[in-house]
Design an enzyme around this catalytic site. Structure first.
Site, short mmCIF file in Angstrom:
data_model
loop_
_atom_site.label_atom_id
_atom_site.label_comp_id
_atom_site.label_asym_id
_atom_site.label_seq_id
_atom_site.Cartn_x
_atom_site.Cartn_y
_atom_site.Cartn_z
CE1 TYR A 74 33.93 33.37 49.60
CE2 TYR A 74 32.05 32.18 48.69
CZ TYR A 74 32.62 33.36 49.15
OH TYR A 74 31.89 34.52 49.15
CG HIS A 75 35.90 26.63 44.84
ND1 HIS A 75 35.20 26.86 43.67
CD2 HIS A 75 34.97 26.38 45.80
CE1 HIS A 75 33.91 26.76 43.91
NE2 HIS A 75 33.74 26.48 45.19
#
Length: 547
Positions: free
Chosen positions: A483-484
């Site tokens: 999730y980056h």
């Protein structure tokens, strides 16, 4: 069509269109910081637009609540990638915050800045003012560090940074096991050096999530010069020639407009910022024409260079009934955990998406760690889904600086339609080798003596997976995002760079991008702390340039 005519199409007379000094599109990790800082002296009027609702959902404020919000449509864009060739053609779920606070309201709460060398690399690529010594003052300015101030940390800033509120024996045993394999104990991943094993710090205050909506926006909301509009989906930026002058947004089914006297700041994140620019006519010309969008600026770098961290998890069966699985799956223990949190803001509900972890090198040739481990005292097949019925814990490998590059492209001219996301995980040999070597080192840690009394067996991938080829196949079958996403409007001076070193859109006046999309490349760790720093620094630059 002129900007005046475009606003008339909304049914408003230009004289009736509200005006503000600054319009910020997106009230996420960056947008809330900007709203606070730009309105701070009372001299500037600021409009903050957020596509999602207010942050009233109870689970936003409970640290472990990120599991409840993982697939909660009311506060989550719930994007999916296109089929990923490097992951056996699977699509990968991409949760992003759609609520005040953005992803800082639904993320895993870890406070990790990355390595000093990340920012020095940004500077060495021509982005003066973005070296580690340049950005450290902004990290410190933002921070209210529970441990107190020192050379690397600040106190008195808006953003609380706290130690783990619920240390558990498994997380401590992981640190000891890492030390037994030669990875040194590191009490501060954000201090002099990142390398080592230790406990993570979190963006919490007294056991509650401290999103940027809580830390930055809430103290500023009473200011008369700050206006916040929620459930307001930006449709496009309006231009007068090459100058951004207004934003059109949809709220309660009605198209509305707002003018900016000074600047428009796009802070929608690595997916929504390039999406809005493309919808507004700034992006690859052939893509815009294909969707019937007039080209304001042919900017092929908008949506280019998408990067993300892949994670590959190892699941262990625990010999003792001390995991979160055991608490969640036992009705009495579950009620007791809820009562403990309600009364004291402690216990299992106060843990983040990583209790302890490690940073290490997969090769002695490397100057800095290229792998991050997130350790968790629970296990599941997929994040956001039901925990396993057995006692279990897990740890994931995350390659810190992937070479793989993807793209973000609008799929239609409809602002409510999800964009096409292609990340191209595992598309280079360096990325494939790093993940395989990372898994091999993680397995050594999980088999070390300090964890032996807790381990029954490795459940996933299990003993059947042993060779490098089998491990790579496991990465392809089970790997997912951590999730980056970043870098889709990256900073630089080359032909594909979207913003300059002051985050101004190259070729356009009156428009900046401030969020994770401007990162020249990924930082070596979780991205939220870096985004807050970027917004703190951008706020100063915006105010300086307005003088």
């Amino acid at each position: 069509m002129t900007s005046e005519a475009r606003l008339r199409n909304l049914g408003d007379q230009p004289s009736q269109t509200p005006e503000f000094d600054y319009i910020i599109v997106g009230a996420g990790s960056a947008g809330c910081v900007l709203a606070n800082r730009l309105s701070e002296d009372g001299k500037n009027s600021v409009l903050l637009l957020e596509a999602g609702p207010k942050d009233t959902n109870l689970w936003i404020h409970v640290p472990l609540g990120y599991g409840k919000l993982f697939k909660e449509k009311s506060v989550n864009w719930m994007y999916q990638t296109e089929p990923e060739p490097g992951l056996d053609g699977r699509t990968v779920f991409q949760p992003r915050g759609k609520v005040l606070g953005g992803s800082s309201s639904i993320n895993g709460l870890l406070y990790v800045r990355g390595q000093h060398e990340d920012y020095d690399r940004w500077r060495q690529h021509g982005n003066s003012g973005w070296g580690y010594d340049d950005v450290l003052p902004y990290f410190k300015k933002a921070e209210n560090q529970q441990r107190g101030a020192d050379d690397f940390h600040g106190v008195g800033g808006p953003q609380p940074v706290s130690d783990l509120g619920h240390p558990d024996p498994l997380s401590a045993a992981f640190i000891a096991a890492a030390a037994e394999t030669g990875i040194p104990v590191n009490p501060d991943f954000n201090g002099a050096s990142q390398e080592g094993a230790g406990f993570f710090q979190t963006t919490t205050r007294r056991g509650r999530r401290a999103s940027t909506a809580v830390a930055y926006l809430r103290p500023a909301k009473a200011r008369k010069n700050l206006h916040v509009e929620t459930s307001a989906l930006a449709q496009r930026v309006v231009f007068d020639g090459r100058r951004a002058v207004a934003v059109v947004y949809r709220q309660a089914g009605v198209l509305r407009g707002a003018r900016a006297r000074k600047e428009i700041i796009v802070s929608g994140g690595a997916y929504n910022s390039p999406q809005l620019l493309q919808l507004s006519g700034v992006g690859p010309a052939d893509l815009l024409r294909r969707h019937g969008i007039g080209v304001v600026l042919d900017a092929p770098g908008v949506g280019h260079d998408l990067q993300d961290h892949l994670q590959v998890r190892v699941v262990m069966r625990c010999a003792k009934r001390i995991t979160l699985n055991d608490i969640v799956n036992h009705p009495v223990r579950r009620i007791m955990a809820g009562a403990q949190y309600a009364a004291f803001r402690t216990g299992p509900l106060s843990i983040a998406a990583g209790t302890s972890g490690a940073f290490f090198k997969t090769s002695p040739r490397l100057a800095t760690p290229d792998i991050q481990i997130h350790f968790l005292p629970f296990s599941t097949d997929k994040m956001g889904e039901k925990l396993h019925s057995f006692s279990g814990f897990s740890a994931s490998v995350c390659q810190l600086r992937p070479e793989s590059r993807g793209s973000l492209r609008i799929g239609s001219a409809d602002p409510s339609a999800p964009p096409e996301i292609r990340i191209n995980y595992l598309s280079t040999e360096v990325d494939r080798a790093a993940n395989v070597e990372g898994l091999k080192i993680l397995r050594k840690i999980l088999r070390a003596p300090a964890l032996s009394s807790y381990v029954v067996e490795e459940v996933d991938p299990g003993a059947k997976v042993s060779t490098d080829e089998e491990l790579l196949d496991y990465c392809r079958r089970r790997g997912s995002t951590i999730y980056h996403p970043t870098s889709t409007c990256r900073m630089g001076s080359d032909a594909l760079a979207v913003v300059d070193q002051r985050l101004r859109l190259r070729g356009i006046e009156g428009l900046r991008v401030v969020d994770a999309s401007i990162m020249p490349d990924l930082v070596s760790g979780n991205t939220n702390a870096a985004v807050i720093m970027i917004a703190e620094k951008a706020s100063d630059m915006i105010l300086q340039d307005a003088r």
